[in-house]
Design a protein around this motif. Structure first.
Motif, PDB file in Angstrom:
ATOM      1  N   LEU A  59     102.201  73.067  29.067  1.00 57.21           N
ATOM      2  CA  LEU A  59     102.720  73.271  27.708  1.00 57.21           C
ATOM      3  C   LEU A  59     102.794  71.964  26.938  1.00 57.21           C
ATOM      4  O   LEU A  59     102.425  71.901  25.759  1.00 57.21           O
ATOM      5  N   LYS A  63     100.825  70.813  23.585  1.00 62.03           N
ATOM      6  CA  LYS A  63     101.585  70.332  22.429  1.00 62.03           C
ATOM      7  C   LYS A  63     101.076  68.982  21.934  1.00 62.03           C
ATOM      8  O   LYS A  63     100.987  68.748  20.732  1.00 62.03           O
ATOM      9  N   SER A  76     102.512  75.871  20.903  1.00 65.29           N
ATOM     10  CA  SER A  76     103.427  74.975  21.611  1.00 65.29           C
ATOM     11  C   SER A  76     104.113  73.988  20.672  1.00 65.29           C
ATOM     12  O   SER A  76     105.235  73.551  20.936  1.00 65.29           O
ATOM     13  N   TYR A  79     107.788  74.708  19.316  1.00 65.31           N
ATOM     14  CA  TYR A  79     108.958  74.649  20.186  1.00 65.31           C
ATOM     15  C   TYR A  79     109.317  73.196  20.482  1.00 65.31           C
ATOM     16  O   TYR A  79     108.441  72.337  20.571  1.00 65.31           O
ATOM     17  N   ASP A  81     110.710  70.224  23.070  1.00 69.84           N
ATOM     18  CA  ASP A  81     110.425  69.969  24.481  1.00 69.84           C
ATOM     19  C   ASP A  81     111.411  70.725  25.374  1.00 69.84           C
ATOM     20  O   ASP A  81     111.026  71.272  26.407  1.00 69.84           O
ATOM     21  N   LEU A  84     110.463  74.392  25.496  1.00 71.64           N
ATOM     22  CA  LEU A  84     109.310  74.588  26.381  1.00 71.64           C
ATOM     23  C   LEU A  84     109.741  74.536  27.841  1.00 71.64           C
ATOM     24  O   LEU A  84     109.245  75.312  28.670  1.00 71.64           O
TER      25      LEU A  84
END
Length: 96
Positions: A59, A63, A76, A79, A81, A84
């Motif tokens: 993820l 990102k 991604s 969101y 960190d 995630l």
């Protein structure tokens, strides 16, 4: 004093349940491609039961753009960190 302690515990439990529900809402966005609770149909990657750290690394790679994708790099970025990490943790606890 016992009633106060009981009230605090109930409030904490309600807050924890609300957090679990929020994580399920975030994870539901993954269902279109990765299946309900991360159990995907053939041809798609299942997430259920995978290692949390590996899922989170993927993820984060999406990102940051380190891992190319058709749509995951865009999703991604929506969101934090921490979110995630919570999503990865959710899928890691699901049965395969």
């Amino acid at each position: 004093m016992k009633w106060l302690a009981a009230g605090v515990l109930c409030a904490a439990a309600a807050g924890a349940q609300a957090q679990v529900n929020q994580i399920k809402v975030w994870a539901a966005a993954c269902a279109n491609c990765h299946g309900t609770d991360g159990r995907a149909q053939p041809g798609m990657e299942s997430l259920a039961g995978k290692n949390k750290d590996e899922l989170l690394q993927k993820l984060m790679d999406f990102k940051t753009g380190r891992k190319p994708a058709t749509i995951m790099h865009q999703l991604s970025k929506g969101y934090s960190d921490e979110q995630l990490a919570q999503i990865a943790g959710y899928f890691a606890t699901q049965k395969k």
